[in-house]
Enzyme design. Structure first.
Site, short mmCIF file in Angstrom:
data_model
loop_
_atom_site.label_atom_id
_atom_site.label_comp_id
_atom_site.label_asym_id
_atom_site.label_seq_id
_atom_site.Cartn_x
_atom_site.Cartn_y
_atom_site.Cartn_z
N ASN A 177 31.85 41.51 36.10
CA ASN A 177 31.38 40.64 36.77
C ASN A 177 30.63 41.17 38.03
O ASN A 177 31.14 42.13 38.75
CB ASN A 177 32.24 39.64 37.54
CG ASN A 177 31.94 38.31 38.24
OD1 ASN A 177 30.62 38.27 38.50
ND2 ASN A 177 32.81 37.43 38.44
N SER A 215 32.43 39.30 41.56
CA SER A 215 33.59 38.74 41.54
C SER A 215 34.42 38.85 42.73
O SER A 215 34.26 39.51 43.65
CB SER A 215 34.64 39.95 40.74
OG SER A 215 35.72 39.57 40.52
N SER A 216 35.21 37.70 43.14
CA SER A 216 35.92 37.33 44.13
C SER A 216 37.26 38.39 43.91
O SER A 216 38.06 38.48 42.87
CB SER A 216 36.55 35.93 44.26
OG SER A 216 35.43 35.00 44.44
N GLY A 237 40.86 35.74 37.93
CA GLY A 237 40.90 35.38 36.47
C GLY A 237 42.04 36.43 35.91
O GLY A 237 42.24 37.55 36.51
N THR A 264 33.94 31.63 40.53
CA THR A 264 33.13 31.54 41.89
C THR A 264 31.96 30.59 42.30
O THR A 264 32.05 29.97 42.94
CB THR A 264 32.99 33.08 42.42
OG1 THR A 264 33.94 33.69 42.49
CG2 THR A 264 32.19 32.96 43.96
N GLU A 291 43.16 39.78 34.09
CA GLU A 291 42.30 40.85 33.92
C GLU A 291 43.13 41.93 32.91
O GLU A 291 44.41 42.15 33.03
CB GLU A 291 42.25 41.69 35.39
CG GLU A 291 41.42 40.67 36.20
CD GLU A 291 41.03 41.52 37.65
OE1 GLU A 291 39.97 41.15 38.25
OE2 GLU A 291 41.89 42.83 37.85
N SER A 340 38.26 36.85 34.48
CA SER A 340 37.52 37.46 35.38
C SER A 340 36.03 37.53 34.94
O SER A 340 35.94 37.97 33.70
CB SER A 340 37.78 39.32 35.47
OG SER A 340 36.87 39.71 36.34
N GLY A 341 34.94 37.15 35.57
CA GLY A 341 33.64 37.07 35.00
C GLY A 341 33.41 35.68 34.11
O GLY A 341 32.32 35.48 33.73
#
Length: 660
Positions: free
Chosen positions: A247, A250-251, A476, A205, A478, A200-201
């Site tokens: 992020n 974040s999606s 991603g 995206t 996490e 994540s981050g």
């Protein structure tokens, strides 16, 4: 090696790597001869190794002392002293040796060219390249991207043109090179796919958007559909993205995007499949995070729209006032304008836009509903009827019926001609309210994706002879301070991707070696099948036991974790760690690290239940948009949420063990 500088010449290989040739002896080497090195290139004396470091991962050091408890002291090339305790059973002799500090200056744009392919050298190579603004590095045919967390001038039209018209093997690694390889491969009429994975981050995206921008610029389209593909991004991000601790954008859903190309390799249409919308975020966010962007953007809508929706300011709504609503560098007002512009270009009618915003506002007002114990102590009642009236009006239902269905549950027993109601206590009434908020939002999001698909794929039909470039952008891995059911689902999906990645990467490289008759030693890559078995294998996988517990009478999160401990604890499974100090936590040893999960909410989130009365109430809403959402979703078993008091996922693993 000759030490006469006059005998040596420096040359550059076809890959752009410097090498050295001695025209007297005929000797060739990648290493720069000492006689050609300046003082800054000559090695500093010392026995240098990679020292593990919590912040940097690894740092360079020379060991000065080693103690029986595993502690070592060291000194860096900059004469800074430090100490670290090695892992249990690890010795200083196990640390990876560095043969000359000058070797650290040999950076490569492809990790397969490293002289020592080990974690420290890989991290060092990526870190130093990133410091130089080189955020992309290959490993074979795979691209590694390091998020610099700042804007870099790497995506201009001239750079796009360069990667499209020049040979990519002569250019630095770049996302555009991946996109261009896919595009040019369409000439063979073979479908292509890009899997974008990472923490994540990490920038997934943004990578997705850049690939789409490249394809839109290079390919063009029939009827301007490529511009509509790009305009879908601000709409999907407004309703599907949120700020997390790692992020700002974040999606919170996964998406598979298919760009369809005709025989002239022009974009003719696009399809989007969405997965795993994190609906639970609607009702609850972790500290330092935000709800979905659209809730904050709507606070910056024109005043006449806010008046119509009875909206004031962000701090007045429980669903968005628990954390700081401001994101530095993000203008929610501008983002809202971009969202509206995208919706208009994608043929969202004014009535459809109004209905969508009525749902978003209705959810905000629902989140402000408060309950207190009823006068007779047998249930609960709404303590702020004015808020109930506003929410009911926006959702197109009678307030008395909404009240009744939030504070009670209707049952129909065999042998009885009429249904009977059971009052809900305050806690269950709160759960009922939250479930309605999440389901409303989930159904709305599913409709938005379907609407966008109808526009982007209007030129496609079953007879369309197209080839496809697919792009997968999914959560991603996490690891948060508090990890719940959502993180388990997300990390499970990433375990699946990791298995595919490992198998594809190593098998593909071996096929290349075989085709070129290169002798090689088979590499046994790390197989994470044992983690997947722990999570999904019948009959005792974590998700299997969770499904089983959902249908058990008097089941709780604690009876669930007791079953986990009985089946996998006490070192029965190397991938599962029982927490002996807390009865609400367990740890899964994932490929990316140990993740401790807190079990609270697992049962309810897996049920994904909305009581029958609320479902029926929404199907008779005076707002045709809302009534249609629920009627269609209930009949189709939509992804938006559960229905009619039953498990919304129907037990399907692929259909979405969603966070929510």
């Amino acid at each position: 090696m000759s030490e006469n500088a006059a005998d040596w010449g420096e040359y550059t290989s076809a890959e752009g790597m410097p090498y050295y040739y001695n025209h007297v002896t005929g000797e060739t080497t990648w290493d720069k001869p000492s006689c050609l090195k300046g003082e800054d290139e000559l090695d500093v004396g010392g026995n240098w190794v990679w020292i593990p470091d919590e912040v940097e991962g690894f740092i360079v050091g020379s060991i000065t002392n080693e103690y029986n408890d595993g502690t070592i002291t060291y000194i860096t090339p900059e004469n800074q002293e430090g100490e670290v305790k090695l892992k249990k059973g690890q010795k200083s002799s196990d640390l990876i040796q560095i043969y000359g500090l000058s070797s650290l200056k040999k950076l490569t744009d492809d990790l397969v060219k490293l002289e020592s392919v080990t974690d420290p050298f890989i991290v060092h190579n990526l870190r130093e390249r990133c410091k130089n603004g080189e955020i992309y590095t290959y490993v074979g045919d795979i691209l590694i991207s390091v998020n610099p967390f700042k804007r870099l001038p790497l995506y201009t039209a001239s750079i796009m043109d360069k990667y499209h018209h020049e040979k990519n093997e002569h250019l630095p690694p770049h996302l555009f090179a991946i996109a261009d390889d896919c595009y040019k491969s369409l000439l063979t009429r073979q479908n292509q796919s890009v899997i974008i994975s990472g923490e994540s981050g990490a920038g997934k995206t943004e990578a997705t958007k850049l690939i789409l921008q490249y394809l839109a610029e290079i390919a063009g389209s029939v009827g301007g559909v490529e511009q509509q593909v790009l305009l879908a991004n601000p709409v999907l991000e407004a309703f599907g993205n949120a700020k997390t601790v790692r992020n700002n954008n974040s999606s919170r859903f996964g998406k598979w995007m298919e760009c369809h190309f005709d025989r002239k390799t022009k974009i003719i249409g696009c399809k989007i499949n969405s997965y795993l919308l994190e609906k639970s975020r609607v009702a609850l966010q972790m500290e330092g995070e935000r709800n979905f962007h659209i809730f904050y953007q709507l606070m910056h809508a024109p005043q006449d729209l806010k008046d119509e929706l009875y909206l004031t300011q962000a701090q007045d709504y429980n669903l968005i006032n628990k954390t700081n609503p401001i994101i530095e560098g993000l203008d929610d007002g501008k983002e809202f304008e971009d969202c509206i512009a995208g919706m208009e270009k994608l043929n969202f009618s004014e009535d459809e836009q109004r209905s969508i915003f009525r749902i978003v506002a209705g959810v905000l007002h629902l989140g402000n509903l408060e309950f207190e114990p009823s006068d007779d102590g047998n249930g609960s009642k709404v303590s702020n009827s004015d808020t109930l009236d506003v929410a009911s009006h926006l959702l197109g239902v009678r307030s008395d019926m909404l009240r009744e269905n939030l504070i009670s549950r209707r049952f129909q027993s065999a042998g009885r001609s009429s249904a009977y109601c059971v009052p809900l206590d305050v806690e269950k009434a709160n759960d009922s309210r939250d479930s309605l908020c999440q389901t409303l939002y989930g159904f709305m999001f599913t409709w938005i994706v379907k609407k966008i698909n109808n526009v982007l794929s209007s030129a496609l039909n079953e007879d369309s002879n197209t080839v496809v470039i697919g792009v997968l952008d999914i959560f991603g891995f996490e690891i948060f301070e508090k990890n719940s059911f959502e993180q388990l689902c997300i990390n499970f999906a990433n375990e699946k991707l990791q298995q595919h990645f490992n198998s594809h990467t190593f098998k593909l490289e071996e096929e290349v070696y075989k085709s070129e008759n290169i002798n090689f030693q088979h590499v046994e890559f790390i197989d994470n099948q044992s983690v997947l078995d722990l999570i999904e294998k019948k009959p005792n996988g974590l998700l299997c036991l969770l499904d089983e517990e959902v249908v058990m009478p008097k089941a709780t999160d604690y009876t669930f974790i007791n079953k986990l401990d009985q089946n996998h604890g006490q070192k029965k499974n190397a991938r599962y760690k029982q927490n002996l100090r807390a009865n609400n936590k367990f740890t899964v040893v994932h490929y990316a690290g140990d993740v401790e999960y807190q079990v609270e909410g697992f049962i309810d989130k897996n049920k994904d239940t909305l009581y029958e009365g609320l479902v029926e109430l929404m199907t008779i809403s005076e707002d045709k948009f809302i009534s249609t959402l629920f009627t269609q979703a209930m009949s189709a078993g939509s992804e938006g949420g559960g229905g009619r008091g039953k498990r919304g996922r129907g037990g399907k693993r692929g259909g979405g063990r969603r966070g929510g």
